[in-house]
Design an enzyme around this catalytic site. Structure first.
Site, short mmCIF file in Angstrom:
data_model
loop_
_atom_site.label_atom_id
_atom_site.label_comp_id
_atom_site.label_asym_id
_atom_site.label_seq_id
_atom_site.Cartn_x
_atom_site.Cartn_y
_atom_site.Cartn_z
N TYR A 58 19.73 10.62 -110.15
CA TYR A 58 19.62 9.18 -109.97
C TYR A 58 18.82 8.62 -111.15
CZ TYR A 58 20.95 10.06 -105.06
OH TYR A 58 21.59 10.47 -103.91
N GLY A 237 26.03 -1.02 -97.46
CA GLY A 237 25.57 -2.40 -97.29
C GLY A 237 26.49 -3.25 -96.44
N PHE A 238 27.75 -2.83 -96.30
CA PHE A 238 28.72 -3.69 -95.59
C PHE A 238 28.30 -3.95 -94.14
CE2 PHE A 238 32.44 -4.51 -92.99
CZ PHE A 238 33.02 -5.56 -93.69
N1 LIG Z 1 24.10 13.32 -101.35
C1 LIG Z 1 24.85 12.41 -101.90
O1 LIG Z 1 25.77 12.70 -102.67
C2 LIG Z 1 24.58 10.99 -101.56
C3 LIG Z 1 25.54 10.03 -101.79
C4 LIG Z 1 25.26 8.75 -101.45
C5 LIG Z 1 24.05 8.46 -100.88
N2 LIG Z 1 23.12 9.41 -100.66
C6 LIG Z 1 21.79 9.10 -100.08
O2 LIG Z 1 21.97 8.27 -98.95
C7 LIG Z 1 21.19 7.08 -99.15
C8 LIG Z 1 21.85 5.93 -98.46
O3 LIG Z 1 23.13 5.64 -99.03
P1 LIG Z 1 23.38 4.32 -99.85
O4 LIG Z 1 22.07 3.79 -100.31
O5 LIG Z 1 24.39 4.61 -100.89
O6 LIG Z 1 24.10 3.38 -98.80
P2 LIG Z 1 23.61 2.57 -97.50
O7 LIG Z 1 22.30 3.06 -97.03
O8 LIG Z 1 24.75 2.63 -96.55
O9 LIG Z 1 23.52 1.07 -98.02
C9 LIG Z 1 22.63 0.73 -99.04
C10 LIG Z 1 22.89 -0.74 -99.39
O10 LIG Z 1 22.57 -1.54 -98.26
C11 LIG Z 1 21.67 -2.58 -98.63
N3 LIG Z 1 20.71 -2.73 -97.51
C12 LIG Z 1 19.85 -1.80 -97.05
N4 LIG Z 1 19.20 -2.25 -95.97
C13 LIG Z 1 19.65 -3.50 -95.75
C14 LIG Z 1 19.35 -4.48 -94.78
N5 LIG Z 1 18.48 -4.23 -93.78
N6 LIG Z 1 19.98 -5.67 -94.85
C15 LIG Z 1 20.87 -5.92 -95.83
N7 LIG Z 1 21.20 -5.02 -96.78
C16 LIG Z 1 20.60 -3.82 -96.74
C17 LIG Z 1 20.99 -2.10 -99.89
O11 LIG Z 1 20.67 -3.22 -100.67
P3 LIG Z 1 19.47 -3.21 -101.77
O12 LIG Z 1 19.62 -1.96 -102.49
O13 LIG Z 1 19.73 -4.43 -102.56
O14 LIG Z 1 18.18 -3.26 -101.06
C18 LIG Z 1 22.06 -1.25 -100.53
O15 LIG Z 1 22.89 -2.07 -101.32
C19 LIG Z 1 21.12 6.94 -100.68
O16 LIG Z 1 20.09 6.07 -101.08
C20 LIG Z 1 20.92 8.37 -101.09
O17 LIG Z 1 19.56 8.74 -100.90
C21 LIG Z 1 23.38 10.67 -100.98
#
Ligand SMILES: NC(=O)c1ccc[n+]([C@@H]2O[C@H](COP(=O)([O-])OP(=O)(O)OC[C@H]3O[C@@H](n4cnc5c(N)ncnc54)[C@H](OP(=O)(O)O)[C@@H]3O)[C@@H](O)[C@H]2O)c1
Length: 346
Positions: A58, A237-238
């Site tokens: 990252y 985020g959706f």
């Molecule tokens: N192992 C892997 O290959 C892999 C792949 C993908 C993800 N991950 C891990 O999983 C974690 C979560 O996945 P993700 O971050 O991609 O997706 P997610 O948690 O499904 O969604 C993150 C998005 O949601 C928004 N968000 C978060 N809380 C919110 C709220 N309460 N209200 C409105 N919007 C909100 C964030 O916006 P802002 O950022 O603008 O705050 C960001 O754009 C990652 O951070 C990573 O640590 C691992």
């Protein structure tokens, strides 16, 4: 916040952690928040979100450096989970599972994290060029050397969304994931790894609109006392209901190529958000669709920890509070009856 044990380890963390990826990877770079991200990590820890999920790729590296600044001050408050095995090249993200590389990468992560030990070291992707037993054996040696407490595996599909890399930019085969369908190939790999050293956690996508992990992966974890880290629990985020169909995403944002984030599919999938909002409105005033989505993830098993990603402190705090939201049978039934999400990698 409710605490949950990580796999068969004695290590307990808050049921909701913090995914740190959006601060440096995968989401629109122009919206990155620099120093504010530091405040977000502190706010998440203050709210009881103990597990911080990062990866050396990252940034690359900048996300671990940021976490290191926090750990320097508050090592005891945090459970740090990072990942190894993916390298960011000019055009591709490639897997590297060679033992010598794993050893070097671990030392480099420890330096960036300003820590003596990594609580959870996850294999980001299996390198198709290296027998997984060799890679996993090298990681097991790091536990023996006291550099790592427990080992985990990321089991994302091969489409690239899991890396945050643009689809098509992950070299073919650089994935632990099977066809995003059945996870059967992942299970076979996990079984091989278990022969070498215990798998403490599996990390994969799990959310109201992406629940394939419930078919094979979660039962496999449940039967073996393996922890499950739910990635992308907010549907990138959706599911928060804060995105607008047709808003568009900059080219460096994974959602720019994600089939569920075209204007058409975002519009078609609004009933999913509307359903979460209806449920939220039946709970304490101020309850949000994001919290309902996270509470659903936590309902899938006592061994599940959700790692929602967030750059903004207020969202990290809102997400942490989802651990206190209890969904009723009626809520869960309604979520089960939500329309199937449209737009798929499969
Ligand atoms: N192992 C892997 O290959 C892999 C792949 C993908 C993800 N991950 C891990 O999983 C974690 C979560 O996945 P993700 O971050 O991609 O997706 P997610 O948690 O499904 O969604 C993150 C998005 O949601 C928004 N968000 C978060 N809380 C919110 C709220 N309460 N209200 C409105 N919007 C909100 C964030 O916006 P802002 O950022 O603008 O705050 C960001 O754009 C990652 O951070 C990573 O640590 C691992």
């Amino acid at each position: 916040m409710e605490r949950r044990t990580i796999g068969a380890t004695a290590l307990a963390v808050g049921a909701v952690g913090l995914g740190c990826m959006p601060m440096h990877w995968g989401y629109t770079a122009s919206q990155r928040r620099g120093e504010q991200s530091l405040r977000t990590v502190h706010a998440a820890l203050d709210a009881g979100a103990v597990l911080l999920d990062t990866a050396d790729m990252y940034g690359p590296f900048t996300n671990e450096l940021l976490i290191g600044r926090v750990l320097r001050e508050r090592r005891r408050d945090a459970f740090v989970s990072t990942k190894v095995g993916l390298l960011v090249g000019d055009r591709h993200v490639v897997a590297n599972g060679h033992p010598a590389y794993i050893r070097r990468a671990c030392d480099a992560s420890l330096r960036r994290l300003q820590a003596d030990v990594i609580d959870l070291y996850q294999l980001h992707r299996v390198d198709p060029e290296v027998p997984v037993e060799e890679t996993w054996g090298a990681m097991a040696d790091l536990v023996g050397a006291g550099k790592v407490r427990a080992l985990g595996v990321c089991a994302m599909g091969p489409h690239g969304a899991g890396t945050g890399a643009p689809a098509g930019h992950v070299r073919a085969g650089a994935s632990a994931g099977p066809a995003a369908g059945a996870h059967a190939g992942t299970i076979r790999q996990l079984e091989r790894m278990q022969q070498v050293f215990p798998v403490s956690t599996v990390q994969a996508e799990l959310s109201v609109w992406s629940s394939k992990a419930l078919e094979l992966l979660l039962p496999w974890c449940a039967a073996r006392g393996v922890g499950f880290l739910a990635a992308m629990p907010l549907g990138n985020g959706f599911l928060t209901g804060t995105l607008t169909p047709g808003q568009g995403f900059e080219p460096d944002d994974i959602r720019a190529r994600h089939p569920r984030f075209t204007a058409e599919m975002m519009a078609a999938n609004q009933p999913v958000v509307a359903g979460l909002r209806r449920i939220a409105e039946r709970h304490r005033p101020g309850t949000t669709p994001a919290q309902v989505a996270l509470a659903w993830v936590l309902e899938q098993g006592r061994y599940v920890v959700a790692v929602p990603g967030a750059k903004r402190a207020e969202w990290a705090v809102e997400n942490a509070a989802a651990a206190d939201l209890r969904l009723s049978t009626r809520d869960l039934d309604e979520i089960a009856r939500l329309p199937r999400a449209r737009g798929s990698w499969d």
